[in-house]
Design an enzyme around this catalytic site. Sequence first.
Site, mmCIF file in Angstrom:
data_model
loop_
_atom_site.group_PDB
_atom_site.id
_atom_site.type_symbol
_atom_site.label_atom_id
_atom_site.label_comp_id
_atom_site.label_asym_id
_atom_site.label_seq_id
_atom_site.Cartn_x
_atom_site.Cartn_y
_atom_site.Cartn_z
ATOM 1 N N TYR A 1 0.423 12.047 14.963
ATOM 2 C CA TYR A 1 1.079 11.143 14.005
ATOM 3 C C TYR A 1 1.962 10.141 14.759
ATOM 4 C CZ TYR A 1 4.570 9.765 10.447
ATOM 5 O OH TYR A 1 5.407 9.043 9.623
ATOM 6 N N ILE B 1 8.410 5.910 -0.232
ATOM 7 C CA ILE B 1 8.923 4.641 0.305
ATOM 8 C C ILE B 1 8.154 3.450 -0.272
ATOM 9 C CG2 ILE B 1 9.117 3.312 2.442
ATOM 10 C CD1 ILE B 1 9.686 6.062 3.872
ATOM 11 N N LEU C 1 -4.185 5.158 -2.904
ATOM 12 C CA LEU C 1 -5.375 6.001 -3.045
ATOM 13 C C LEU C 1 -5.320 6.766 -4.356
ATOM 14 C CD1 LEU C 1 -7.903 7.131 -1.559
ATOM 15 C CD2 LEU C 1 -6.425 8.908 -0.613
ATOM 16 N N THR D 1 0.854 -1.195 0.000
ATOM 17 C CA THR D 1 0.000 0.000 0.000
ATOM 18 C C THR D 1 0.888 1.243 0.000
ATOM 19 O OG1 THR D 1 -0.174 0.307 2.395
ATOM 20 C CG2 THR D 1 -1.732 -1.250 1.365
ATOM 21 N N VAL E 1 -7.222 2.847 2.197
ATOM 22 C CA VAL E 1 -7.051 2.009 3.391
ATOM 23 C C VAL E 1 -7.946 2.457 4.545
ATOM 24 C CG1 VAL E 1 -4.690 1.347 2.763
ATOM 25 C CG2 VAL E 1 -5.057 3.285 4.335
ATOM 26 N N SER F 1 4.043 6.422 -4.244
ATOM 27 C CA SER F 1 4.967 7.509 -3.911
ATOM 28 C C SER F 1 6.035 7.023 -2.927
ATOM 29 C CB SER F 1 4.164 8.661 -3.269
ATOM 30 O OG SER F 1 5.003 9.717 -2.867
#
Length: 249
Positions: free
Chosen positions: A155, A17, A37, A11, A63, A15
Amino acid sequence: MEFSNQTAVVTGAGSGIGRAIALAFAGGGATVFAADLDAAAARRTAAERVAVAGSITARSVDVTSGESVRALRDDVLAQAGQVSIVVNAAGIDVTEPFTDNTEKLWADLVAVNYLGPVRVCRAFLDPMIEAGVGGKIVNLGSDAGRVGSTGETVYAGTKGGVIAFTKSLAREVARHQINVNCVCPGPTDTPMFAAQPERIRQALARAIPFRRVAQPAEIADAVLFFASGRAGYITGQVLSVSGGLTMAG
Ligand code: NAD
């Protein structure tokens, strides 16, 4: 590393990583499903492969939606027949003081960064367990989740959650020969990192013993190790890939 005859779902593969991980698995011969996404970004990853031994197929997934994640699983199974590797790299971040956060930001961070991997693991564990041949799950945490990070308070909480989830799930599914591990990047040269203010990016690079941020491929190396046969006896572990920025145990 060799991943022929293995199917890997990644997933966030449109972009940074996740993209580097998808390309690295394909280079090792895997059948890769690059899910994001941003469907166009996933297609760009799939189109980028050059002389790879395996294949990359782009898929869209959100997700934050169980329905979308289960549709991805069903689609992958219909096409590949099995899944042996799942990597959760989709993520979002906003850097700002905790006191400036909105409740919507908290909800979004939890929905993508924490419940995203939870949903993806739940959906893909069924066929992995049913196949009875083991498998590998690798979750992307963050050093923020290990040691904290100013401006990334909630985060960091979601990434701490990913770490605890990884360890607990690893205990539960070891009986099925499924390994679950967590790679925690430090600052890494991706669009997510580029969104940080210039002065913060420079200060972070100076603070890293190697005096530079990571390249996405260097994070992918650690993920591929955990997904490989070389890590067969390793589970529930957390590896910081941060150029030595953090060395807490
Ligand atoms: P990135 O922004 O370059 O890529 C993230 C990808 O996730 C994007 O393609 C995006 O479209 C996708 N995504 C976002 N929401 C999604 C959703 N709801 N469903 C599916 N896909 C979704 O970020 P990156 O820097 O490559 O980060 C990858 C992972 O590594 C993230 O989990 C991030 O938290 C973690 N990480 C990154 C850094 C860093 O410095 N870049 C440091 C520590 C941890």
